[in-house]
Design a protein around this motif. Sequence first.
Motif, short mmCIF file in Angstrom:
data_model
loop_
_atom_site.label_atom_id
_atom_site.label_comp_id
_atom_site.label_asym_id
_atom_site.label_seq_id
_atom_site.Cartn_x
_atom_site.Cartn_y
_atom_site.Cartn_z
N VAL A 89 20.78 -8.57 77.90
CA VAL A 89 20.13 -7.86 79.22
C VAL A 89 19.50 -6.70 78.79
O VAL A 89 18.42 -6.60 79.47
CB VAL A 89 21.22 -7.62 80.07
CG1 VAL A 89 20.85 -6.80 81.32
CG2 VAL A 89 22.02 -8.67 80.83
N ARG A 90 20.00 -5.91 78.04
CA ARG A 90 19.11 -4.61 77.42
C ARG A 90 17.85 -4.93 76.72
O ARG A 90 16.75 -4.57 76.97
CB ARG A 90 20.16 -3.70 76.70
CG ARG A 90 19.33 -2.49 76.24
CD ARG A 90 18.97 -1.76 77.26
NE ARG A 90 17.99 -0.60 76.97
CZ ARG A 90 18.44 0.82 76.86
NH1 ARG A 90 19.69 1.01 77.07
NH2 ARG A 90 17.67 1.91 76.55
N GLU A 93 15.37 -6.03 79.41
CA GLU A 93 14.73 -4.65 80.00
C GLU A 93 13.80 -4.12 79.21
O GLU A 93 12.62 -3.77 79.51
CB GLU A 93 15.91 -3.92 80.54
CG GLU A 93 16.90 -4.57 81.45
CD GLU A 93 18.02 -3.48 81.73
OE1 GLU A 93 18.72 -3.61 82.73
OE2 GLU A 93 18.59 -2.73 80.78
N ASP A 94 14.25 -4.16 77.77
CA ASP A 94 13.28 -3.11 77.01
C ASP A 94 11.95 -3.89 76.94
O ASP A 94 10.62 -3.47 76.66
CB ASP A 94 14.19 -2.97 75.74
CG ASP A 94 15.14 -1.90 75.67
OD1 ASP A 94 14.99 -1.15 76.66
OD2 ASP A 94 15.83 -1.83 74.60
N ALA A 96 10.69 -5.85 78.96
CA ALA A 96 9.91 -6.07 80.21
C ALA A 96 9.06 -4.79 80.30
O ALA A 96 7.80 -4.79 80.52
CB ALA A 96 10.72 -6.49 81.08
N VAL A 97 9.77 -3.58 80.01
CA VAL A 97 9.17 -2.50 80.14
C VAL A 97 7.78 -2.13 78.95
O VAL A 97 6.88 -1.81 79.54
CB VAL A 97 10.36 -1.04 79.68
CG1 VAL A 97 9.45 0.26 79.81
CG2 VAL A 97 11.20 -1.11 81.02
N ALA A 143 17.52 -13.81 82.53
CA ALA A 143 17.54 -12.48 83.09
C ALA A 143 16.26 -12.26 83.77
O ALA A 143 16.03 -11.78 84.94
CB ALA A 143 17.97 -11.28 82.11
N TRP A 144 15.28 -12.62 83.11
CA TRP A 144 13.90 -12.70 83.59
C TRP A 144 13.54 -13.66 84.68
O TRP A 144 13.13 -13.30 85.90
CB TRP A 144 12.73 -12.88 82.46
CG TRP A 144 12.63 -11.76 81.30
CD1 TRP A 144 12.72 -10.60 81.57
CD2 TRP A 144 12.27 -12.03 79.87
NE1 TRP A 144 12.51 -9.89 80.48
CE2 TRP A 144 12.37 -10.95 79.40
CE3 TRP A 144 12.05 -13.38 79.32
CZ2 TRP A 144 12.08 -10.48 78.07
CZ3 TRP A 144 11.61 -13.00 77.88
CH2 TRP A 144 11.57 -11.58 77.41
N THR A 149 17.03 -8.41 85.89
CA THR A 149 16.67 -7.25 85.29
C THR A 149 15.15 -6.36 86.11
O THR A 149 14.46 -7.34 86.66
CB THR A 149 16.18 -7.44 83.85
OG1 THR A 149 14.80 -8.45 83.89
CG2 THR A 149 17.09 -8.12 82.93
N THR A 150 15.12 -5.40 86.24
CA THR A 150 14.05 -4.63 86.90
C THR A 150 13.34 -3.75 85.79
O THR A 150 14.30 -3.05 85.15
CB THR A 150 14.24 -4.03 88.10
OG1 THR A 150 15.34 -3.23 87.82
CG2 THR A 150 14.76 -5.19 88.98
N HIS A 158 6.79 -14.41 81.29
CA HIS A 158 7.52 -13.50 80.35
C HIS A 158 6.36 -13.57 79.17
O HIS A 158 5.29 -14.34 79.36
CB HIS A 158 8.62 -13.99 79.81
CG HIS A 158 8.68 -15.30 79.35
ND1 HIS A 158 8.00 -15.93 78.11
CD2 HIS A 158 9.57 -16.55 79.65
CE1 HIS A 158 8.01 -17.06 77.71
NE2 HIS A 158 9.15 -17.83 78.91
#
Length: 321
Positions: A89-90, A93-94, A96-97, A143-144, A149-150, A158
């Motif tokens: 999950v982390r 997130e990373d 995605a950012v 997660a995506w 995740t946001t 993705h």
Amino acid sequence: MPRTQFATRYDFRAPGADPAARQEIFARAVEQAAYVDAHGMDALMISEHHAADDGYLPSPLLVASAFAAVTSTVPITVSALLVNLYEPVRLAEDIAVLDHLSRGRVAYTFGLGYRPVEYELYGRSWSSRGADIEDRITAVLEAWRSGTTTPAPYSQPHPFLFYGGGSLAAARRAARLGLNFQPQHGSAELKAAYEETARGAGREPGFVLQAPDGGPANVFVAARPDEFWERHGHHLLADATAYQEWHGEAGSYVVDHSRTVEEMRAAGVYLVVTADDLVERCRSGEVRLVTSHPACGGLPAEPSWESLRAVCEVVLPAVRG
């Protein structure tokens, strides 16, 4: 004839470097990233390894973020990202950012890695690594897909994702997961296994990125190649011998069994030539991928910049016409 591709890669391996020298290499790499972006390079590449006493880069997402901040067009690739060493999950997130920070310019090659010591460092199981990476990649994709995740990635659905490896298991895993495939070496058998497995799962195969057969792994340009080898060859040798020590399992694409600088010159995996020589090798088709490695083995700033400037300002425009 396919056009010659130009890439610049960094792994930040610098045996014996003190903190000041190591910081200079990181700062130089960021400056050089902006430079190659301005000169039309095709790709910036960074790698990941852990538990390396020569400082091999353990944090590729941080460096990719720094590169993205000073560039605007050059694609950035993280190859390979060792997914089993991350929490899914982390990681989702990373990525995605970073996808937003780079406007979708960062691509990833997910991989197992080939050094048990890295798994030991993170308390991960070596024996179950194949099944584990499938579970972790599936969790990242889910997660995506689910929106848990946001923010969601900038790229939809993705970022561009490869799975990398040099085995039939890797080819089939890439297909099962619905990823593109990047084998470590050109292989018709691996490509066929990937495509057959994908179609067997009811989906069309993705993109297969295969390195050109033959040709150098790393290219350096110097006005006086003999002098370059004499003064800086030990940096290249340190890079080659360190990879040799890691070849117990699958190994990397850098395969040079040389034990001396003289042997390296003859092997040609690390190529040092003049700009004019490299132009001719590219035009003849002998070299179809020019991979600059400006910090190879802790290479100092002066020869690092000399080589990169010659590639970007002389070779690339001459080859592209």
